[in-house]
Design an enzyme around this catalytic site. Structure first.
Site, PDB file in Angstrom:
ATOM      1  CG  ASN A  43      -1.879   1.069   1.379  1.00  0.00           C
ATOM      2  OD1 ASN A  43      -1.719   2.120   0.436  1.00  0.00           O
ATOM      3  ND2 ASN A  43      -2.753   1.107   2.376  1.00  0.00           N
TER       4      ASN A  43
ATOM      5  CD  GLU B 189      -9.272  -1.141   4.331  1.00  0.00           C
ATOM      6  OE1 GLU B 189      -8.888  -1.028   5.316  1.00  0.00           O
ATOM      7  OE2 GLU B 189      -9.397  -0.484   3.335  1.00  0.00           O
TER       8      GLU B 189
ATOM      9  NE  ARG C  74      -6.150   1.698  -0.339  1.00  0.00           N
ATOM     10  CZ  ARG C  74      -6.175   2.956   0.425  1.00  0.00           C
ATOM     11  NH1 ARG C  74      -5.255   3.292   1.211  1.00  0.00           N
ATOM     12  NH2 ARG C  74      -7.316   3.520   0.522  1.00  0.00           N
TER      13      ARG C  74
ATOM     14  NE  ARG D 254     -10.810  11.964   3.986  1.00  0.00           N
ATOM     15  CZ  ARG D 254     -10.644  10.702   3.444  1.00  0.00           C
ATOM     16  NH1 ARG D 254     -11.256  10.406   2.740  1.00  0.00           N
ATOM     17  NH2 ARG D 254      -9.710  10.059   4.151  1.00  0.00           N
TER      18      ARG D 254
ATOM     19  CG  HIS E  45     -13.312   3.363   2.909  1.00  0.00           C
ATOM     20  ND1 HIS E  45     -14.014   4.418   3.579  1.00  0.00           N
ATOM     21  CD2 HIS E  45     -12.025   3.599   3.026  1.00  0.00           C
ATOM     22  CE1 HIS E  45     -13.209   5.016   4.140  1.00  0.00           C
ATOM     23  NE2 HIS E  45     -11.870   4.527   4.029  1.00  0.00           N
TER      24      HIS E  45
END
Ligand code: ADP
Length: 396
Positions: free
Chosen positions: A9, A382, A90, A240, A179
């Site tokens: 990642n 993940e 990823r 955010r 996601h």
């Protein structure tokens, strides 16, 4: 044949890696190299002999991956001994082009490069990770696993924004969702927990981490999701804003003279919980709340209210709901968020069991016996999902 996959990642200034057994989900080793390109880098590797850390400059992603390989050599396990089956990467944005994990080749790299304008912070770093891994592992298959792929099943009425229709064709402006690797893993895990086939379930998945997103999953397919063309839309997040009136941009630009870049920066990095309460980490926010800080209290209320609105909306989208599934740092660990977000929804068949909900360690069923909708807490993974999907691509 080995089921081991090296999962990478690559972020703009960091590179995380895990050596996953795609069959069992066990991580034989993992690590992170941070502050790439800064005067002082930092690396951590966890292997069979425990954790090692060091600080020295890491100039580039190539140096970072070389440092990771060196850590495998020095501290184990030996990558030669495990015989990697693939490297899984990823990749944040796969646009409308990638609805599934895909084998990396020159064409894929060109297509992911074309998507950089849609994910300027993420895709360049992800590509860098791919290019470096291709150089260092020329004989291994490399697989790109996209955050957007799971949501490519959204129907047109869910992914289309009500803007001039040529915006979609000419500029790719639509909802993509993110996601997805987590939402798909958690949906599969929920089905396993419920002892039911995923194809017969309607699920609402709530991924509440630093970034937060909700999805409605019908028969294993994502049919609605809260993040949009970028990961800014939807739920309130650590830094955010999530949803807001798009006219606010014009107001800030016209009335206050803010630049587009500045508006973007504030909405992505200085809004959400941080903007409201000065703190983006949920544990810190909880401490402030416990100390009676009114800004933290309001931030918590705004955060949970937004989740509740999405639960209601996705309930309506799905018609019936078998389970609501909470995952990621906050979803898994904050009983208060789960309680506040689902409070008052008894008429929808959603009833938490306060005792179960409060129980650590935070995985399992937290709804009351007889609740029509089961409420589950699931730990997302993940890295395992990327490893599984990468292996499936190379074994096809
Ligand atoms: P990421 O999106 O970066 O993968 P995580 O899923 O690790 O993030 O979630 C990070 C968030 O989870 C942080 O806001 C952190 O404070 C919060 N969190 C972690 N543990 C707890 C806890 N025990 N109680 C409340 N929040 C927690």
């Amino acid at each position: 044949m080995s089921d081991h996959v090296l999962v990478i990642n690559a972020g703009s200034s960091s590179l995380k890696y895990s050596l996953m057994d795609a069959g069992s989900g066990a991580a034989a080793a993992d690590g992170v190299i941070e502050r790439i390109g800064e005067p002082q880098g930092h690396r951590r590797h966890r292997g069979p002999d425990g954790e090692t850390e060091s600080s020295d400059p890491i100039a580039s992603h190539e140096d970072a991956l070389r440092a990771a390989l060196k850590a495998f050599e020095t501290h184990g396990p030996s990558l030669d001994d495990v015989e990697l089956a693939a490297v899984g990467h990823r990749v944040v944005h796969g646009g409308a082009r990638f609805g599934a994990p895909s084998l990396v080749d020159d064409a894929l790299i060109a297509e992911v490069s074309e998507l950089v304008p849609l994910a300027p912070l993420h895709n360049p770093a992800n590509l860098e990770g791919i290019e470096v891994a291709r150089r260092l592992f020329p004989d291994l298959p490399q697989v790109a696993v996209f955050d957007t792929a799971f949501h490519q099943t959204l129907p047109p009425h869910a992914y289309t924004y009500a803007v001039p229709s040529d915006w979609l064709e000419q500029h790719g402006i639509r909802r993509y969702g993110f996601h997805g690797t987590s939402h798909s893993f958690v949906a599969e895990e929920a089905a396993r927990r419920l002892g039911r086939d995923l194809t017969e379930l309607n699920l609402i998945v709530l991924h509440l981490g630093n970034g937060c997103s909700a999805s409605a999953v019908h028969g294993g397919r994502s049919v609605e999701t809260s993040m949009g063309m970028t990961p800014l839309e939807g739920l309130v997040m650590g830094t955010r804003s999530g949803d807001l009136d798009p006219a606010i941009h014009g107001h800030l630009a016209r009335e206050l003279g803010w630049s587009i870049d500045e508006i973007d920066r504030v909405l992505n990095s200085a809004s959400g919980l941080k903007g409201l309460a000065g703190e983006n980490d949920f544990r810190e926010l909880s401490r402030l709340r416990a100390a009676g800080d009114p800004r933290a209290e309001l931030a918590f209320d705004v955060y949970c209210h937004r989740i509740k609105k999405y639960v209601g909306a996705y309930y309506a989208v799905l018609g019936t709901v078998d389970a609501i599934v909470f995952t990621a740092g906050v979803g898994q660990h904050s009983a208060e968020v789960r309680a506040a977000a689902l409070q008052g929804l008894e008429r929808l068949g959603i009833r938490l069991d306060p005792g179960r909900n409060a129980e650590p360690p935070g995985t399992g069923t937290v709804s009351a016996d007889g609740s029509e909708v089961t409420v589950l807490v699931v730990a997302t993974n993940e890295e395992w999902q990327i490893a599984r999907q990468a292996l499936a691509v190379v074994r096809r």
